[in-house]
Design an enzyme around this catalytic site. Structure first.
Site, short mmCIF file in Angstrom:
data_model
loop_
_atom_site.label_atom_id
_atom_site.label_comp_id
_atom_site.label_asym_id
_atom_site.label_seq_id
_atom_site.Cartn_x
_atom_site.Cartn_y
_atom_site.Cartn_z
NE ARG A 295 -14.82 111.01 -66.06
CZ ARG A 295 -13.83 110.32 -65.39
NH1 ARG A 295 -12.75 111.51 -65.38
NH2 ARG A 295 -13.61 110.15 -64.44
CB THR A 296 -10.63 114.38 -72.52
OG1 THR A 296 -12.07 114.80 -72.07
CG2 THR A 296 -10.90 114.81 -74.17
CE LYS B 125 15.06 119.16 -71.97
NZ LYS B 125 15.24 118.16 -73.17
NE ARG C 31 -8.63 118.01 -71.07
CZ ARG C 31 -9.59 117.58 -70.24
NH1 ARG C 31 -8.91 116.60 -69.00
NH2 ARG C 31 -10.78 117.42 -70.10
CG HIS D 253 -14.49 119.87 -72.43
ND1 HIS D 253 -14.00 119.08 -73.25
CD2 HIS D 253 -14.00 118.88 -71.18
CE1 HIS D 253 -13.75 117.83 -73.04
NE2 HIS D 253 -13.83 118.00 -71.73
N1 CP Z 1 -15.34 114.97 -68.48
C1 CP Z 1 -13.59 115.23 -68.73
O1 CP Z 1 -12.66 116.15 -69.30
O2 CP Z 1 -13.63 114.20 -67.98
P1 CP Z 1 -11.11 114.32 -68.23
O3 CP Z 1 -10.53 115.27 -67.50
O4 CP Z 1 -10.98 112.68 -67.43
O5 CP Z 1 -10.69 113.75 -69.49
#
Ligand code: CP
Length: 282
Positions: free
Chosen positions: A35-36, A63, A85, A113
């Protein structure tokens, strides 16, 4: 930010202002995402930005290259913002200190998040037409959940109250505070809920024996149609995804009329457009 996102949603596929066109955003994802990552990519494309998507698999991190060196390497190629992320709490803050361009946190360890938090506020406001006076029930692995931390941080800025529900190993007593109670059973939380936020049982983050078995977890905490029938008729059911059908949420509830899970996914694009514009427009 939510109003900006709503304007983007209303505009739909109408071309938004392309004042940022030609800038480049690098999506540095060291953990999996559907999603993100994809909604950041779509959001960037709608703003006329160029996307550079980077995943740790197949990169020189294998590496031994550090996060900072990897990010500096990407920045040296001429990008204007980084979306990151990473499994470590504080990773986005670390990069923001080291780099001279905007850094957007797309999920950092168990800590935060923030764009998911904005999506959750956006979705609640859209369905319930308010962000105040709500009782929000969060169920599951709150200890390990960056989604829960960001949602609580956002919703606590308004006049809301919270029930946190889950096994004691996953819902630490230290989370209890003003207007936040910890409940031992899901049944106790049902009548007062305006919003359910169901959290994924994170098999990859649950170390040791935090839950005795997935079956027992489902028995105690799965949101089923029978449990939902004991709630207010206008309650909404949220889940950041991905979800485990039949463990934290039953398929009938996930796909049912009170579920706003796909609306949360859809909100990802306009919310992240607003975030990217805020970051890049200076
Ligand atoms: N909700 C969320 O962060 O989903 P993903 O891990 O698919 O990005």
């Amino acid at each position: 930010m939510l109003d900006e996102a709503a304007a983007f949603e209303r505009a739909g596929s109408v071309e938004p202002d392309k004042s940022l066109a030609g800038k480049t955003v690098a999506n540095l994802f060291f953990e999996n995402s559907t999603r993100t990552l994809r909604s950041f990519e779509i959001a960037a494309a709608r703003l006329g930005l160029r996307n550079l998507s980077f995943s740790a698999a197949g990169s020189s991190t294998a590496k031994g290259e550090s996060l900072i060196d990897t990010a500096k390497t990407i920045v040296a190629m001429g990008v204007d913002a980084i979306v990151v992320r990473h499994g470590c709490a504080g990773s986005a803050q670390l990069l923001a200190r080291e780099l001279d361009i905007p850094v957007i946190n797309a999920g950092s360890g168990r800590h935060a998040h923030p764009t998911q938090g904005l999506i959750d506020l956006y979705t609640i406001r859209k369905h319930l037409e308010t962000l105040d006076g709500l009782h929000v029930v969060i169920v599951g692995d709150i200890r390990n959940s960056r989604v829960a931390r960001s949602a609580l941080g956002g919703l606590a800025k308004f006049d809301n109250s919270f029930s946190l529900v889950g096994p004691p190993t996953l819902v630490p007593r230290s989370f209890a505070r003003h207007r936040t109670v910890i409940l031992p059973s899901l049944e106790r939380a049902l009548p007062d809920a305006d919003v359910f936020m169901m959290l994924r049982v994170q098999r990859e983050r649950i170390a040791g024996n935090a839950v005795s078995s997935v079956e027992e977890y489902a028995h105690r905490y799965c949101l089923t149609p029978e449990r939902l029938a004991l709630c207010k008729p206008e309650v909404i059911v949220m889940h950041p995804g991905p979800f485990n059908r039949g463990i934290e949420i039953s398929p009938d509830v996930a796909d049912g009329p009170r579920s706003v899970i796909l609306d949360q996914v859809a909100a990802g694009v306009p919310v992240r457009m607003a975030v990217l514009r805020r970051a890049l427009a200076g």
